[in-house]
Design an enzyme around this catalytic site. Structure first.
Site, PDB file in Angstrom:
ATOM      1  N   ASN A  10       0.821  -1.231   0.026  1.00 24.31           N
ATOM      2  CA  ASN A  10      -0.026   0.106   0.049  1.00 24.31           C
ATOM      3  C   ASN A  10       0.889   1.104  -0.003  1.00 24.31           C
ATOM      4  O   ASN A  10       1.565   1.540   0.938  1.00 24.31           O
ATOM      5  CB  ASN A  10      -0.897  -0.173   1.271  1.00 24.31           C
ATOM      6  CG  ASN A  10      -1.743   1.140   1.392  1.00 24.31           C
ATOM      7  OD1 ASN A  10      -1.535   2.052   0.984  1.00 24.31           O
ATOM      8  ND2 ASN A  10      -3.012   0.763   1.770  1.00 24.31           N
ATOM      9  N   LYS A  13       0.229   4.139   2.799  1.00 27.16           N
ATOM     10  CA  LYS A  13       0.776   3.570   4.145  1.00 27.16           C
ATOM     11  C   LYS A  13       2.411   3.993   4.055  1.00 27.16           C
ATOM     12  O   LYS A  13       2.849   4.379   4.990  1.00 27.16           O
ATOM     13  CB  LYS A  13       0.748   2.085   4.245  1.00 27.16           C
ATOM     14  CG  LYS A  13      -0.642   1.736   4.704  1.00 27.16           C
ATOM     15  CD  LYS A  13      -0.239   0.167   5.240  1.00 27.16           C
ATOM     16  CE  LYS A  13      -1.790  -0.431   5.739  1.00 27.16           C
ATOM     17  NZ  LYS A  13      -1.747  -2.035   5.820  1.00 27.16           N
ATOM     18  N   ASP A  69      -1.102  -3.934  10.075  1.00 21.64           N
ATOM     19  CA  ASP A  69      -2.623  -4.424   9.621  1.00 21.64           C
ATOM     20  C   ASP A  69      -3.775  -3.429  10.510  1.00 21.64           C
ATOM     21  O   ASP A  69      -3.357  -3.145  11.696  1.00 21.64           O
ATOM     22  CB  ASP A  69      -2.945  -5.711   9.986  1.00 21.64           C
ATOM     23  CG  ASP A  69      -4.070  -6.402   9.193  1.00 21.64           C
ATOM     24  OD1 ASP A  69      -3.991  -6.210   7.754  1.00 21.64           O
ATOM     25  OD2 ASP A  69      -5.053  -6.696   9.646  1.00 21.64           O
ATOM     26  N   THR A  70      -4.537  -3.051   9.680  1.00 21.07           N
ATOM     27  CA  THR A  70      -5.290  -1.753  10.037  1.00 21.07           C
ATOM     28  C   THR A  70      -6.653  -2.048   9.780  1.00 21.07           C
ATOM     29  O   THR A  70      -7.225  -2.728   8.942  1.00 21.07           O
ATOM     30  CB  THR A  70      -5.252  -0.598   9.454  1.00 21.07           C
ATOM     31  OG1 THR A  70      -3.819  -0.118   9.739  1.00 21.07           O
ATOM     32  CG2 THR A  70      -5.925   0.702   9.821  1.00 21.07           C
ATOM     33  N   PHE A 149      -6.254   8.251   1.800  1.00 18.55           N
ATOM     34  CA  PHE A 149      -6.824   6.862   1.226  1.00 18.55           C
ATOM     35  C   PHE A 149      -8.008   6.025   2.109  1.00 18.55           C
ATOM     36  O   PHE A 149      -8.069   6.558   3.019  1.00 18.55           O
ATOM     37  CB  PHE A 149      -5.534   5.803   0.867  1.00 18.55           C
ATOM     38  CG  PHE A 149      -4.976   5.251   2.076  1.00 18.55           C
ATOM     39  CD1 PHE A 149      -4.260   6.135   2.927  1.00 18.55           C
ATOM     40  CD2 PHE A 149      -5.384   3.944   2.496  1.00 18.55           C
ATOM     41  CE1 PHE A 149      -3.544   5.278   4.139  1.00 18.55           C
ATOM     42  CE2 PHE A 149      -4.920   3.330   3.547  1.00 18.55           C
ATOM     43  CZ  PHE A 149      -3.980   3.954   4.373  1.00 18.55           C
ATOM     44  N   GLY A 150      -8.319   5.142   1.262  1.00 19.62           N
ATOM     45  CA  GLY A 150      -9.393   4.165   1.900  1.00 19.62           C
ATOM     46  C   GLY A 150     -10.601   5.016   2.587  1.00 19.62           C
ATOM     47  O   GLY A 150     -11.340   5.696   1.747  1.00 19.62           O
ATOM     48  N   TYR A 151     -10.911   4.649   3.696  1.00 21.68           N
ATOM     49  CA  TYR A 151     -11.879   5.479   4.399  1.00 21.68           C
ATOM     50  C   TYR A 151     -11.845   6.872   4.944  1.00 21.68           C
ATOM     51  O   TYR A 151     -12.660   7.351   5.551  1.00 21.68           O
ATOM     52  CB  TYR A 151     -12.420   4.464   5.425  1.00 21.68           C
ATOM     53  CG  TYR A 151     -12.896   3.149   5.097  1.00 21.68           C
ATOM     54  CD1 TYR A 151     -14.163   2.660   4.835  1.00 21.68           C
ATOM     55  CD2 TYR A 151     -11.894   1.942   5.174  1.00 21.68           C
ATOM     56  CE1 TYR A 151     -14.508   1.495   4.631  1.00 21.68           C
ATOM     57  CE2 TYR A 151     -12.290   0.689   5.021  1.00 21.68           C
ATOM     58  CZ  TYR A 151     -13.369   0.324   4.521  1.00 21.68           C
ATOM     59  OH  TYR A 151     -13.951  -0.893   4.141  1.00 21.68           O
ATOM     60  N   LYS A 172      -2.764  14.466  10.135  1.00 19.25           N
ATOM     61  CA  LYS A 172      -3.143  12.934  10.152  1.00 19.25           C
ATOM     62  C   LYS A 172      -2.362  11.730  10.978  1.00 19.25           C
ATOM     63  O   LYS A 172      -2.548  11.284  12.020  1.00 19.25           O
ATOM     64  CB  LYS A 172      -3.608  12.290   8.924  1.00 19.25           C
ATOM     65  CG  LYS A 172      -3.999  11.110   9.030  1.00 19.25           C
ATOM     66  CD  LYS A 172      -4.349  10.138   7.539  1.00 19.25           C
ATOM     67  CE  LYS A 172      -4.519   8.448   7.845  1.00 19.25           C
ATOM     68  NZ  LYS A 172      -4.651   7.660   6.757  1.00 19.25           N
TER      69      LYS A 172
HETATM   70  P1  ITT Z   1      -0.978  -4.005   3.048  1.00 17.09           P
HETATM   71  O1  ITT Z   1      -1.431  -5.127   3.677  1.00 17.09           O
HETATM   72  O2  ITT Z   1      -0.039  -4.151   1.746  1.00 17.09           O
HETATM   73  O3  ITT Z   1      -0.145  -3.414   3.953  1.00 17.09           O
HETATM   74  P2  ITT Z   1      -4.078  -2.907   2.720  1.00 17.09           P
HETATM   75  O4  ITT Z   1      -4.160  -1.933   2.050  1.00 17.09           O
HETATM   76  O5  ITT Z   1      -4.331  -4.204   2.410  1.00 17.09           O
HETATM   77  O6  ITT Z   1      -2.183  -2.964   2.644  1.00 17.09           O
HETATM   78  P3  ITT Z   1      -4.686  -3.358   5.551  1.00 17.09           P
HETATM   79  O7  ITT Z   1      -5.274  -4.717   5.361  1.00 17.09           O
HETATM   80  O8  ITT Z   1      -4.144  -2.970   6.826  1.00 17.09           O
HETATM   81  O9  ITT Z   1      -3.924  -2.605   4.236  1.00 17.09           O
HETATM   82  O10 ITT Z   1      -6.011  -2.310   5.584  1.00 17.09           O
HETATM   83  C1  ITT Z   1      -7.279  -2.626   5.383  1.00 17.09           C
HETATM   84  C2  ITT Z   1      -7.930  -1.486   4.608  1.00 17.09           C
HETATM   85  O11 ITT Z   1      -8.407  -0.475   5.629  1.00 17.09           O
HETATM   86  C3  ITT Z   1      -7.163  -0.495   3.485  1.00 17.09           C
HETATM   87  O12 ITT Z   1      -7.513  -1.354   2.328  1.00 17.09           O
HETATM   88  C4  ITT Z   1      -8.214   0.676   3.474  1.00 17.09           C
HETATM   89  O13 ITT Z   1      -9.332   0.522   2.993  1.00 17.09           O
HETATM   90  C5  ITT Z   1      -8.348   0.766   5.095  1.00 17.09           C
HETATM   91  N1  ITT Z   1      -7.544   1.457   5.970  1.00 17.09           N
HETATM   92  C6  ITT Z   1      -6.161   1.095   6.476  1.00 17.09           C
HETATM   93  N2  ITT Z   1      -5.598   2.178   6.929  1.00 17.09           N
HETATM   94  C7  ITT Z   1      -6.309   3.365   6.602  1.00 17.09           C
HETATM   95  C8  ITT Z   1      -6.436   4.831   6.949  1.00 17.09           C
HETATM   96  O14 ITT Z   1      -5.294   5.355   7.413  1.00 17.09           O
HETATM   97  N3  ITT Z   1      -7.294   5.583   6.455  1.00 17.09           N
HETATM   98  C9  ITT Z   1      -8.206   5.091   5.790  1.00 17.09           C
HETATM   99  N4  ITT Z   1      -8.413   3.791   5.681  1.00 17.09           N
HETATM  100  C10 ITT Z   1      -7.411   2.948   5.999  1.00 17.09           C
END
Ligand code: ITT
Length: 195
Positions: A10, A13, A69-70, A149-151, A172
């Site tokens: 990612n 990240k 992991d998030t 990114f993401g949410y 952030k």
């Molecule tokens: P890696 O496993 O390759 O590190 P990933 O995108 O799959 O990347 P995660 O499984 O940790 O990462 O994250 C799950 C999802 O949560 C990720 O795809 C985003 O949609 C969301 N996410 C993670 N961190 C975030 C953030 O800081 N802000 C907003 N959304 C986030």
């Protein structure tokens, strides 16, 4: 400076973590060492997935590394999407698909409470060590901002009146789940490697 491979695919990240570890750790990306392929994340906990990702890189390089992991945990959805945040709207879904699904799931719901939680797994000499960070906030009713990114466009951290996607990366990072988990990692590295 200590060198650590960051086990992530990612790029957002990577950018955030590089900013957080600037001058403290030499963060090496998977692209820089030519390690490609999908890292498995099939565990049902953040800790399990963080371990799996770090282990995957350690087994292939023998080098110290770390993974993040998030999950976004929404109270009204009993903690969903949580560990399944990346694939909430299905395999190969986009960030927008996930955001749209979450907004629909919460439509008309007054309870908007949510938190982001990150578990970082540091793999040093093959031994895992965990660091956690969390931020509480709420899910907005529509998207705001274009950073992050993401949410991020629908998450507003507590004590703020803007979404994560409306903040510069430094702000952030100073309050986020990931920023807090990485700060724990920094504290550990400082107390164990500079004494
Ligand atoms: P890696 O496993 O390759 O590190 P990933 O995108 O799959 O990347 P995660 O499984 O940790 O990462 O994250 C799950 C999802 O949560 C990720 O795809 C985003 O949609 C969301 N996410 C993670 N961190 C975030 C953030 O800081 N802000 C907003 N959304 C986030």
């Amino acid at each position: 400076m200590k060198k650590l491979i960051f086990a992530t695919n990612n790029s957002h990240k990577l950018q955030e973590v590089r900013e957080l570890l600037q001058g403290i750790v030499d963060v090496v990306s998977l692209a820089e060492i030519g390690l490609t392929g999908d890292i498995p994340e099939t565990a049902d906990t953040l800790q399990g997935n963080a371990l799996q990702k770090a282990q995957w890189v350690y087994e292939r390089t023998g080098e110290d590394c770390f993974a993040d992991d998030t999950g976004l945990e929404v109270e009204a959805l009993h903690g969903a999407p949580g560990v399944y945040s990346a694939r909430y709207a299905g395999e190969h879904c986009t960030y927008k698909d996930n955001v749209d699904k979450l907004l629909s799931a919460l439509e008309g719901n007054k309870n908007r409470k949510a938190d982001f939680r990150t578990v970082v797994c540091l793999m040093e000499d093959g031994k895992p060590r965990y660091f956690e960070g969390r931020v509480d906030g709420e899910i907005l009713t529509e998207c705001y901002g274009s950073e992050g990114f993401g949410y991020d466009p629908i998450f507003m951290p507590e004590r703020f009146s803007v979404s994560f996607a409306e903040m510069p990366i430094e702000i952030k990072n100073s309050i986020s789940h990931r920023g807090r988990a990485i700060q724990q990692l920094v504290d550990y590295l400082k107390s164990n490697h500079e004494a």
